[in-house]
Structures are given as C-alpha cells and as structure tokens.
Design a protein around this motif. Structure first.
Motif, PDB file in Angstrom:
ATOM      1  N   ALA A  30    -112.472 -32.644 -50.608  1.00 25.51           N
ATOM      2  CA  ALA A  30    -113.713 -31.953 -50.233  1.00 25.51           C
ATOM      3  C   ALA A  30    -114.930 -32.629 -50.852  1.00 25.51           C
ATOM      4  O   ALA A  30    -115.943 -32.806 -50.184  1.00 25.51           O
ATOM      5  N   ASN A  31    -114.840 -33.041 -52.125  1.00 25.71           N
ATOM      6  CA  ASN A  31    -116.059 -33.600 -52.717  1.00 25.71           C
ATOM      7  C   ASN A  31    -116.436 -34.945 -52.093  1.00 25.71           C
ATOM      8  O   ASN A  31    -117.615 -35.264 -51.957  1.00 25.71           O
ATOM      9  N   ASN A  32    -115.438 -35.703 -51.646  1.00 24.37           N
ATOM     10  CA  ASN A  32    -115.787 -36.958 -50.971  1.00 24.37           C
ATOM     11  C   ASN A  32    -116.364 -36.737 -49.588  1.00 24.37           C
ATOM     12  O   ASN A  32    -117.326 -37.386 -49.199  1.00 24.37           O
ATOM     13  N   ALA A  33    -115.746 -35.778 -48.854  1.00 20.35           N
ATOM     14  CA  ALA A  33    -116.273 -35.477 -47.520  1.00 20.35           C
ATOM     15  C   ALA A  33    -117.690 -34.931 -47.647  1.00 20.35           C
ATOM     16  O   ALA A  33    -118.549 -35.218 -46.807  1.00 20.35           O
ATOM     17  N   ALA A  34    -117.953 -34.164 -48.718  1.00 18.02           N
ATOM     18  CA  ALA A  34    -119.283 -33.583 -48.903  1.00 18.02           C
ATOM     19  C   ALA A  34    -120.319 -34.669 -49.172  1.00 18.02           C
ATOM     20  O   ALA A  34    -121.458 -34.580 -48.712  1.00 18.02           O
ATOM     21  N   ALA A  35    -119.899 -35.703 -49.906  1.00 16.23           N
ATOM     22  CA  ALA A  35    -120.835 -36.793 -50.187  1.00 16.23           C
ATOM     23  C   ALA A  35    -121.256 -37.466 -48.879  1.00 16.23           C
ATOM     24  O   ALA A  35    -122.404 -37.886 -48.728  1.00 16.23           O
ATOM     25  N   VAL A  36    -120.321 -37.538 -47.907  1.00 11.66           N
ATOM     26  CA  VAL A  36    -120.669 -38.114 -46.600  1.00 11.66           C
ATOM     27  C   VAL A  36    -121.513 -37.121 -45.809  1.00 11.66           C
ATOM     28  O   VAL A  36    -122.525 -37.486 -45.206  1.00 11.66           O
ATOM     29  N   GLY A  37    -121.098 -35.848 -45.830  1.00 13.43           N
ATOM     30  CA  GLY A  37    -121.829 -34.817 -45.097  1.00 13.43           C
ATOM     31  C   GLY A  37    -123.288 -34.765 -45.522  1.00 13.43           C
ATOM     32  O   GLY A  37    -124.189 -34.580 -44.702  1.00 13.43           O
ATOM     33  N   ALA A  38    -123.538 -34.953 -46.826  1.00 10.10           N
ATOM     34  CA  ALA A  38    -124.907 -34.887 -47.356  1.00 10.10           C
ATOM     35  C   ALA A  38    -125.798 -35.972 -46.755  1.00 10.10           C
ATOM     36  O   ALA A  38    -127.020 -35.840 -46.754  1.00 10.10           O
ATOM     37  N   MET A  39    -125.158 -37.042 -46.242  1.00  4.34           N
ATOM     38  CA  MET A  39    -125.961 -38.119 -45.652  1.00  4.34           C
ATOM     39  C   MET A  39    -126.520 -37.719 -44.282  1.00  4.34           C
ATOM     40  O   MET A  39    -127.481 -38.307 -43.813  1.00  4.34           O
ATOM     41  N   VAL A  40    -125.894 -36.711 -43.626  1.00  2.35           N
ATOM     42  CA  VAL A  40    -126.340 -36.331 -42.280  1.00  2.35           C
ATOM     43  C   VAL A  40    -127.787 -35.831 -42.292  1.00  2.35           C
ATOM     44  O   VAL A  40    -128.643 -36.413 -41.623  1.00  2.35           O
ATOM     45  N   ARG A  79    -108.011 -29.667 -44.586  1.00  8.55           N
ATOM     46  CA  ARG A  79    -108.926 -28.531 -44.733  1.00  8.55           C
ATOM     47  C   ARG A  79    -110.063 -28.879 -45.692  1.00  8.55           C
ATOM     48  O   ARG A  79    -111.217 -28.539 -45.465  1.00  8.55           O
ATOM     49  N   GLY A  80    -109.707 -29.587 -46.773  1.00  6.03           N
ATOM     50  CA  GLY A  80    -110.729 -30.003 -47.747  1.00  6.03           C
ATOM     51  C   GLY A  80    -111.783 -30.878 -47.093  1.00  6.03           C
ATOM     52  O   GLY A  80    -112.979 -30.734 -47.345  1.00  6.03           O
ATOM     53  N   THR A  81    -111.326 -31.778 -46.192  1.00  8.71           N
ATOM     54  CA  THR A  81    -112.256 -32.664 -45.497  1.00  8.71           C
ATOM     55  C   THR A  81    -113.240 -31.861 -44.645  1.00  8.71           C
ATOM     56  O   THR A  81    -114.448 -32.060 -44.701  1.00  8.71           O
ATOM     57  N   LEU A  82    -112.663 -30.923 -43.875  1.00 14.68           N
ATOM     58  CA  LEU A  82    -113.483 -30.123 -42.961  1.00 14.68           C
ATOM     59  C   LEU A  82    -114.512 -29.305 -43.755  1.00 14.68           C
ATOM     60  O   LEU A  82    -115.715 -29.322 -43.469  1.00 14.68           O
ATOM     61  N   ILE A  83    -114.029 -28.588 -44.766  1.00 13.33           N
ATOM     62  CA  ILE A  83    -114.928 -27.749 -45.574  1.00 13.33           C
ATOM     63  C   ILE A  83    -115.969 -28.628 -46.254  1.00 13.33           C
ATOM     64  O   ILE A  83    -117.162 -28.344 -46.234  1.00 13.33           O
ATOM     65  N   GLY A  84    -115.496 -29.715 -46.848  1.00 25.43           N
ATOM     66  CA  GLY A  84    -116.400 -30.584 -47.600  1.00 25.43           C
ATOM     67  C   GLY A  84    -117.522 -31.122 -46.737  1.00 25.43           C
ATOM     68  O   GLY A  84    -118.678 -31.071 -47.112  1.00 25.43           O
ATOM     69  N   PHE A  85    -117.173 -31.602 -45.541  1.00 24.96           N
ATOM     70  CA  PHE A  85    -118.183 -32.216 -44.682  1.00 24.96           C
ATOM     71  C   PHE A  85    -119.263 -31.205 -44.308  1.00 24.96           C
ATOM     72  O   PHE A  85    -120.453 -31.481 -44.430  1.00 24.96           O
ATOM     73  N   SER A 129    -116.096 -28.448 -53.371  1.00 22.73           N
ATOM     74  CA  SER A 129    -114.789 -28.523 -54.036  1.00 22.73           C
ATOM     75  C   SER A 129    -114.329 -27.133 -54.460  1.00 22.73           C
ATOM     76  O   SER A 129    -113.145 -26.813 -54.384  1.00 22.73           O
ATOM     77  N   MET A 130    -115.265 -26.286 -54.878  1.00 25.80           N
ATOM     78  CA  MET A 130    -114.878 -24.932 -55.283  1.00 25.80           C
ATOM     79  C   MET A 130    -114.390 -24.112 -54.096  1.00 25.80           C
ATOM     80  O   MET A 130    -113.370 -23.433 -54.168  1.00 25.80           O
ATOM     81  N   ILE A 131    -115.124 -24.196 -52.971  1.00 23.76           N
ATOM     82  CA  ILE A 131    -114.742 -23.417 -51.788  1.00 23.76           C
ATOM     83  C   ILE A 131    -113.381 -23.886 -51.276  1.00 23.76           C
ATOM     84  O   ILE A 131    -112.523 -23.084 -50.933  1.00 23.76           O
ATOM     85  N   SER A 132    -113.150 -25.205 -51.277  1.00 22.02           N
ATOM     86  CA  SER A 132    -111.887 -25.684 -50.712  1.00 22.02           C
ATOM     87  C   SER A 132    -110.712 -25.320 -51.630  1.00 22.02           C
ATOM     88  O   SER A 132    -109.622 -25.014 -51.150  1.00 22.02           O
ATOM     89  N   TYR A 133    -110.939 -25.300 -52.936  1.00 20.52           N
ATOM     90  CA  TYR A 133    -109.862 -24.885 -53.849  1.00 20.52           C
ATOM     91  C   TYR A 133    -109.508 -23.422 -53.586  1.00 20.52           C
ATOM     92  O   TYR A 133    -108.330 -23.066 -53.460  1.00 20.52           O
ATOM     93  N   ALA A 134    -110.557 -22.590 -53.481  1.00 18.37           N
ATOM     94  CA  ALA A 134    -110.327 -21.160 -53.243  1.00 18.37           C
ATOM     95  C   ALA A 134    -109.614 -20.953 -51.912  1.00 18.37           C
ATOM     96  O   ALA A 134    -108.695 -20.132 -51.804  1.00 18.37           O
ATOM     97  N   THR A 135    -110.019 -21.718 -50.882  1.00 22.52           N
ATOM     98  CA  THR A 135    -109.401 -21.584 -49.561  1.00 22.52           C
ATOM     99  C   THR A 135    -107.914 -21.943 -49.627  1.00 22.52           C
ATOM    100  O   THR A 135    -107.059 -21.239 -49.090  1.00 22.52           O
TER     101      THR A 135
END
Lengths: 163, 504
Positions: free
Chosen positions: B308-318, B257-263, B277-283
């Motif tokens: 989540a924070n790692n997936a987000a770092a990748v998502g930000a590259m899109v 779930r963290g991966t999905l939200i983060g990306f 990371s905040m949203i995935s913790y709350a979820t």
C-alpha cells in the motif's frame, strides 16, 4: 510525540494565545492595505481573511484545551505514535547555540571553516569521539568544497586564510 | 496504442546517461533515508534541492521520485529488524514484521515486502499511466473558480487528515498561507509584511522553509529520540530472503488489495502513504479468516501495508502531475522544486512537456526494478549503515542543510530563515502542529489567492461564481462537509460524555 500532561495543556494554551495575538496583528496590518479595489479584491483581502481564520483556529485550540482539561481526555483522535522521550534541554540548547554561532561566523571565517566548527562541536555534543569528530570536520568540508565550489561553482564565503 | 508510444518515448528519456544516473542515485539515497530513522523523504528532497538545481528538471524529478520510492522500500528494513519505522509509512510493518523476525523469519518478511512493493509500484504506475492523461484532459476545462475551490478542498483535506487536532492543522495551513502573501503583491505592487527587509520583497523562499521545517527540525527530533536498539540478528542471504510458495499464497490478495487501497488513498491530498498502509493493514485483518494471527507474525500483515505505501507514493503523483496539487509533504517539496525549474505541474504539462512527464513515468518502472534488486541482494549493506554513529550522521545532515540553503542565493539570509524554521518545526512537532499543511499552503498560497481574485474579477465581485458553476459548487460543498465533520463529531462526543456522567 506529545509532551507529558499537564505541562502540555499549559504549552498548548500559551501557543494558542500567541497565535491569537499574531492573528490580531495580521488583521490590523491587512486593514491598512486596500481590501477591495473597485469590485476586485485588493492586496488586503487575502491577509484579512487569513488573519480571521487564524484567530478562529486559535480560539478553537483554546476551547479544545479547556474541554480536554475538564474531561481529562486529550482532544482529537488518540495517539498512535510512541511519545518522545523527555527533552534534553541542555543538549538541544547547546546544538542551537553552536549552529547559530557558526552561521553568524560564516562571512568572517568562511563557509568551510564555519561548517567544520559545526561538525566538530555537534559531533562532540552528541557523544562522538574526538577522532570521529575531527575526521568528519575535515573530510566533509573538503567534500563540500569539491561539490559546491568546484562542481556547482557556488562562490562560498572565504575566511582570512583563503578558504 | 498512443499511451504505449508515449511510454516508449519516456523510456528513451530515462536511458539517457544523466537521467539513468539520477535514477540510480535517487533510489540509493532514498533507500538510505528509508533505513535511517527520523530522516524522511521530504527532508531529504528539501536538503538536496539546491544540489539538483544544477541538473535539468527531468533528471531532478527522476531523482526525487527515486528518493520517495526508495524511502518506502528502505523503511521496511528497520521496521522488521529493529521495530523502529525508518519512515512513518512503515509504522504498521513493525507489528507483524518484527514478530516474524523474532520467530527467525526476518528474511521472508523483507522479501515479501520487497516483492509486494515491486508489484504494487508497477501496477500503480500502470494505473497512473491510464488515469492521469484523462484526468488532465478534464482539468483543462477548469477555470479560476474551479481551481480556487479545488485548492480550498485540498487544503481542508490535508488539515483534516494530518495530525490529530484539525484546529492545529488549520492554524498551520493558515500560517503557510500568510507566509505566501509576504512580499510585493503581484497585482498592485504593494509590499505586504516585509518588515523592512529588502530580501522579503520577493516573498518567502520555499526551500529554506522546507529545509528548516523538515531537515533541521528532524535533526533536533532525532537527537531527542536517541539511538536505535540492538535489533534482531537475522539470516539475510538471498536464499533466506526469497519467500516460499506458501508465503506467496498467503500474501497474494493482501498485495493486490494493498495496491488498490494504496493507490486511491495516495491520490487524496493529505492521506498519503502512512494512512494507506494503516487502512490496508486494518482491511487485511478484517478480511482474514484468522485475524488473531495478526500481530504474531502474519506475513499478510507485512505484505499489505508495504504494498500500500508504494502504491500510495505512485497515487500521490496523479494530483501532482495533472492538477499541480501536491497531496503530501514530500510531493509539496517536489512541486516547490519544479516551480524553481520554471515548470508548473497541471493539465498543460501533459501537452506542453510530454517528454518530461513520460520520462518520469518511465523512470518509475526503472526505479522499481532497481529497488527490488537492491532489496533482495543488498539488504546487509543497508543494515550496516545503521551502525554509522549518530554523532557523525546528524551533524553532517545539519552541515549539508546549511551549505545547501546558502547556495540557493549565495546569501546567509536564507540560512537564517532555515534556522528560524528549524526551531519552529521542532516546536510544532512538540506541540503537535503538523508541518505538512504549512508547507503545502505556502506552495499553493499564491495560486490560491490569484485564482480567487481572478474569479471575482470575472464575476465583478460576486461570490455567486463559486456556487453557480457546478464543479466549483461541488468542491465547495465537499469542503464545507469536511470542515463541519470534526465539529459534529466533537458535539457528539461531548453529548456522549454528558450522558455517561448522568448515568453514573
């Protein structure tokens, strides 16, 4: 990272007023540039709207600070981070002064000497030992010399002593 | 199949010695800045930009991505052992990570964070690989009106999502836009806001601003924050770090779930790794059958935000790679770097510079592997770094910033600019003006002005062009909604307060 209230409200308003004055300046300069050239925006078009937007944002910040003062609650979302400890103005001013002085000296005493001064002074201001400060002030400029002057071929300013 | 072939070519790029060295250096530096509180990936990349100019664009970008990634991994260590987030995206990890450490389970907390980050990072890159080329194809159809409105939307998003007060975020963004118009106007060759300085005719350089706002301001803020505490002592040998089967079972959904939200959160401009990371913790807390365990050392509470924070770092590259729109301070600095190399990220990048794009995508896989190894085997080494005295570290960062800025143009003028923006950055932090919108607006400002002018040129001065083209109209409507949201929310709050006052 908030400042303690009520000092913050005062600073908030001062900053907003400064932004407002700056916005007026931007608009004034923009009006001297051409706004439209025929049917296409001229060089004054973007600055004009940037100035107007900044003015509106500054007014919104002012209004928010008044609302905050009246309701006794900070504007916007509640803070998530722990507040910073109170500023140590003397330390910060000393760091600023040393850095500014060193940069002003770069072209007279050379880049490496200026940096050695920064490292020595800041190291001591931040409570480091003389030994650590002196070692850093000698070692790091040497490393920078190898990296920037020798490897990256950056012509670093030299002092009267040749480096 | 085509994707796999391109990825194969990408790996051929990464294994070239210089690029591989850049990846290793990047993850090591990133891990270090992640461990060191206060110094984040944006400031590190800004400070190292001048040094990387001697490399080629691919090696430089591989190094930047390694730094970004490494910081996400490294930030965990201080969060778990010292309850100090090494990096803002690790704030949520302090809650359950530190609680686990106090119960003697620092090892598994760090272990699950490393493996969760690895899984999230790898799945994120796969998603990036599948999504980005199609998005780039769509973006190829964008004309100036679509770009202008999309840029407006991105700027509004970052204003809305960073900081607590949207008006302050907007002021910061407008200051950034103003900085971007300083210099000679490209169409009419008229100088604007140059204050008689010859150096300003070519505009405000991006690197001194970024180094000042992030690097030097961070040094001042770190002085104020003071030193880290003693922290928890923990067994960090390999056997202690490997999570047990029970730990894995407890964290498996949290990681996914963290991966999905983060990306997806990472793809939004302005939201980035911290929000993810905040949203995935709350979820996770909401999904949990035992939400009361959160805060007392629940391993899911570490696995979710760290994935989540790692997936987000990748998502930000899109959006960065496909549209040329950075979503965060770190990606804005990366974009600034790419522009210096003469590369303009955007849909054409995938066609014209395929080896570059696929090389950096492949480098993300490599960085992930390097980092999981580092974080399983070498945690004690990075903990030792924290013992480096601040009185050595902070002056060294300041000195590197000064010589780095100087080397850009071999002139002291840029150093003065960096000092000026260092002071401004400190004041902005103190007065709660987010610096990210300023940097983002400075990077995007020229393109924004250019596309608005081109649009009006096409329409012979009619603003209707922004509402008659469906995509542009959609971006514009979203922007209006975003700007209206805080105003409506504030109105409601005032009304509620009045109602409460009347009732009492």
């Amino acid at each position: 990272m908030s400042l303690p209230r009520p000092g913050r409200v005062l600073w908030d308003r001062l900053a907003a007023l400064l932004l407002l004055a700056f916005a007026v300046y931007i608009v004034a300069v923009a009006r001297q540039l051409t706004y439209m050239q025929g049917r296409v925006p001229g060089p004054g078009f973007a600055p004009f709207w940037i100035g107007v937007g900044l003015g509106v944002a500054a007014l919104a910040i002012l209004a928010g600070s008044w609302r905050e003062a009246r309701s006794g609650r900070p504007a916007g979302v509640q803070p998530e981070e722990e507040p910073l400890p109170p500023a140590r103005p003397l330390t910060l001013v000393a760091i600023g002064a040393v850095t500014i002085a060193a940069v002003a000296l770069i072209e007279r005493v050379g880049m490496l000497t200026a940096l050695a001064l920064v490292l020595l002074a800041l190291g001591r201001i931040l409570g480091g030992s003389w030994r650590a400060a002196v070692l850093t002030a000698i070692g790091l400029p040497l490393f920078f010399y190898l990296l920037f002057a020798l490897w990256l071929k950056v012509p670093l300013p030299r002092g009267p002593w040749g480096f | 199949m085509e994707t796999l072939r391109l990825l194969g070519e990408g790996f051929a790029v990464v294994v070239q010695p210089l690029n591989l060295a850049a990846a290793v250096a990047g993850v090591l530096v990133g891990q270090l800045v992640g461990v060191l509180p206060g110094i984040g990936p944006a400031s590190t990349i800004a400070i190292l930009l001048p040094v990387t100019l001697s490399l080629n664009a691919t090696a430089a970008m591989i190094m930047f991505i390694g730094i970004y990634y490494g910081a996400m991994y490294g930030g965990t260590i201080t969060s778990v052992l010292f309850r100090i987030p090494g990096e803002s995206a690790s704030v949520m990890t302090t809650i359950d990570g530190y609680a686990m450490a106090r119960r003697g389970r620092a090892g598994p907390a760090l272990g699950i964070a490393a493996f969760g980050s690895f899984i999230a990072g790898t799945l994120g890159v796969i998603a990036l690989m599948l999504l980005a080329p199609s998005l780039a194809r769509v973006a190829l159809a964008f004309g100036p009106p679509e770009y202008a409105t999309l840029l407006l939307l991105s700027l509004s998003l970052i204003v809305y999502l960073t900081g607590r007060n949207p008006a302050k975020g907007a002021a910061a963004a407008l200051l950034g836009l103003w900085l971007s118009v300083v210099g000679v106007d490209l169409i009419t060759a008229k100088p604007r806001f140059t204050f008689g300085q010859l150096k300003l005719l070519s505009g405000v350089e991006f690197v001194p601003v970024a180094i000042g706002l992030f690097g030097l301001a961070e040094v001042l803020l770190s002085v104020q924050r003071g030193a880290a505490g003693a922290g928890v002592t923990a067994d960090l040998r390999l056997r202690a770090v490997l999570p047990t089967v029970a730990d894995w079972l407890a964290s498996r959904w949290a990681i996914l779930r963290g991966t999905l939200i983060g990306f997806f959160v990472g793809m939004l401009p302005g939201a980035g790794a911290t929000a993810a990371s905040m949203i995935s913790y709350a979820t996770e807390k909401r999904f949990s059958r035992h939400p009361e365990r959160f805060g007392t050392g629940a391993i899911e509470g570490v696995a979710a935000p760290e994935s989540a924070n790692n997936a987000a770092a990748v998502g930000a590259m899109v959006p960065l790679l496909t549209l040329g729109i950075p979503g965060s301070a770190t990606t804005a600095v990366m974009l600034g770097g790419l522009l210096i190399f003469g590369l303009r990220p955007g849909p054409l990048l995938f066609q014209e510079h395929a080896p570059f794009v696929w090389g950096i995508i492949a480098s993300m896989y490599v960085s992930n592997v390097l980092l999981v190894l580092l974080n399983v085997f070498a945690i004690p080494a990075f903990v030792a770094v924290l013992r480096l005295p601040r009185a050595v570290l902070l002056p060294s960062i300041a000195a590197l910033a000064i010589i780095g800025v100087y080397s850009l143009e071999n002139s002291v003028f840029e150093v003065w600019m960096a000092l000026l923006f260092g002071g401004l950055g400190y004041l902005m932090h103190r007065l709660e003006y987010p610096p990210a919108p300023l940097v983002l607006a400075l990077v995007l400002g020229n393109t924004f002005e250019e596309t608005v002018r081109q649009s009006l040129q096409i329409s012979h001065g009619s603003l209707a062009i922004f509402v008659t083209r469906p995509l542009a109209a959609a971006f514009l409507v979203l922007t209006v909604v975003l700007i209206a949201l805080p105003v409506v929310a504030q109105r409601r709050q005032v009304r509620r307060l009045r109602a409460v006052r009347k009732a009492t």
